[in-house]
Write a protein that holds these residues in place. Sequence first.
Motif, mmCIF file in Angstrom:
data_model
loop_
_atom_site.group_PDB
_atom_site.id
_atom_site.type_symbol
_atom_site.label_atom_id
_atom_site.label_comp_id
_atom_site.label_asym_id
_atom_site.label_seq_id
_atom_site.Cartn_x
_atom_site.Cartn_y
_atom_site.Cartn_z
ATOM 1 N N ASP A 71 -8.429 -3.101 5.982
ATOM 2 C CA ASP A 71 -7.580 -1.910 6.085
ATOM 3 C C ASP A 71 -6.919 -1.703 4.726
ATOM 4 N N THR A 73 -5.860 0.997 3.116
ATOM 5 C CA THR A 73 -4.728 1.925 2.977
ATOM 6 C C THR A 73 -3.559 1.593 3.894
ATOM 7 N N GLY A 74 -3.736 0.660 4.808
ATOM 8 C CA GLY A 74 -2.635 0.268 5.700
ATOM 9 C C GLY A 74 -2.661 -1.203 6.011
ATOM 10 N N SER A 76 -1.754 -5.040 6.755
ATOM 11 C CA SER A 76 -0.596 -5.710 7.357
ATOM 12 C C SER A 76 -0.808 -7.207 7.557
ATOM 13 N N ASN A 110 -2.930 -5.755 -0.342
ATOM 14 C CA ASN A 110 -1.485 -5.877 -0.531
ATOM 15 C C ASN A 110 -1.121 -7.088 -1.388
ATOM 16 N N THR A 117 5.067 -1.871 -0.685
ATOM 17 C CA THR A 117 5.311 -0.586 -0.022
ATOM 18 C C THR A 117 4.623 0.582 -0.742
ATOM 19 N N LYS A 118 4.046 0.326 -1.913
ATOM 20 C CA LYS A 118 3.375 1.390 -2.648
ATOM 21 C C LYS A 118 2.045 1.732 -1.976
ATOM 22 N N PRO A 119 1.715 3.028 -1.868
ATOM 23 C CA PRO A 119 0.467 3.398 -1.193
ATOM 24 C C PRO A 119 -0.752 3.180 -2.082
ATOM 25 N N VAL A 120 -1.879 2.959 -1.450
ATOM 26 C CA VAL A 120 -3.162 2.918 -2.137
ATOM 27 C C VAL A 120 -3.841 4.253 -1.880
ATOM 28 N N ILE A 121 -3.895 5.093 -2.905
ATOM 29 C CA ILE A 121 -4.424 6.451 -2.748
ATOM 30 C C ILE A 121 -5.792 6.497 -3.409
ATOM 31 N N TRP A 122 -6.783 6.076 -2.674
ATOM 32 C CA TRP A 122 -8.150 5.976 -3.191
ATOM 33 C C TRP A 122 -9.095 6.787 -2.316
#
Length: 277
Positions: A71, A73-74, A76, A110, A117-122
């Motif tokens: 996962d 982009t999210g 955990s 992560n 907390t920074k997003p992965v914008i790919w």
Amino acid sequence: MSENACGNCAQRGACDSTPEACGVSKGPKRSIGRIVAIGSGKGGVGKSSVSALMAVALARKGLKVGILDADITGPSIPKLMGISSMPMGSPLGIIPPKSPTLGISVMSINLLLEDATKPVIWRGPIIANTIKQFYEEVLWGDLDALLIDLPPGTSDAPLTVMQSIPLDGMVVVTSPQELANMVVEKAMHMATMMNTEILGLVENMAYAICPHCGQRWDVFGPSSLDQLASKWSVERVATLPMDTSISKLGDMGRIEEYHNLELLDPIIQAFIGPQET
């Protein structure tokens, strides 16, 4: 590109790419006993929690376990497992960090971010390549089981896992709502199209137990797991309750301390086989 190599690709016969370029060619299994994906298609049903708890249950039985967090982009898994250290580089590949108590190897995007907390914008191709690197370039070592935590949806990430990693099968996680099952079936159809065996169904958050009187509450309505299992001729292997201790331990990064793991025994027996403790 041969039709067999393309498998059930939606673009089969309509492109000029090679199997390697499409990511269809599966990598070697290496020295890993079982590789199992945990997916759903639906977000919010607890795939990551089930993945983490399965890893803990297996490690408690003395097995060597790893978790590949697909996962991108999210993610955990590191939070649940209490891992914050970065992977280490070596001439042979990437050395994944291990969980503090049971030594479960974990690779997740992560762990490569300075700020979790920074997003992965790919876009999709970069996500796909990253997942392949997490499998091919990480020194997983001799594992009895590698669990792959899939993201929601039926797009690039799960497609890459099913096409490029030699899976032994997929555990499907759902919850009692009809809406959840509708989306879950999309993932099951995808697995079938990608020739990935559905090993069984896990219904998560199926009920809650009143701490005062012990009465069972079907918070999200009656279970529909039997109907889904019958429709797909797939084994129903576990029904898991809502348990506040899971969320509390996960928030503290101490999921390894969860002790009600007998709930997961049917999953472990079904997918890994009986093991001596």
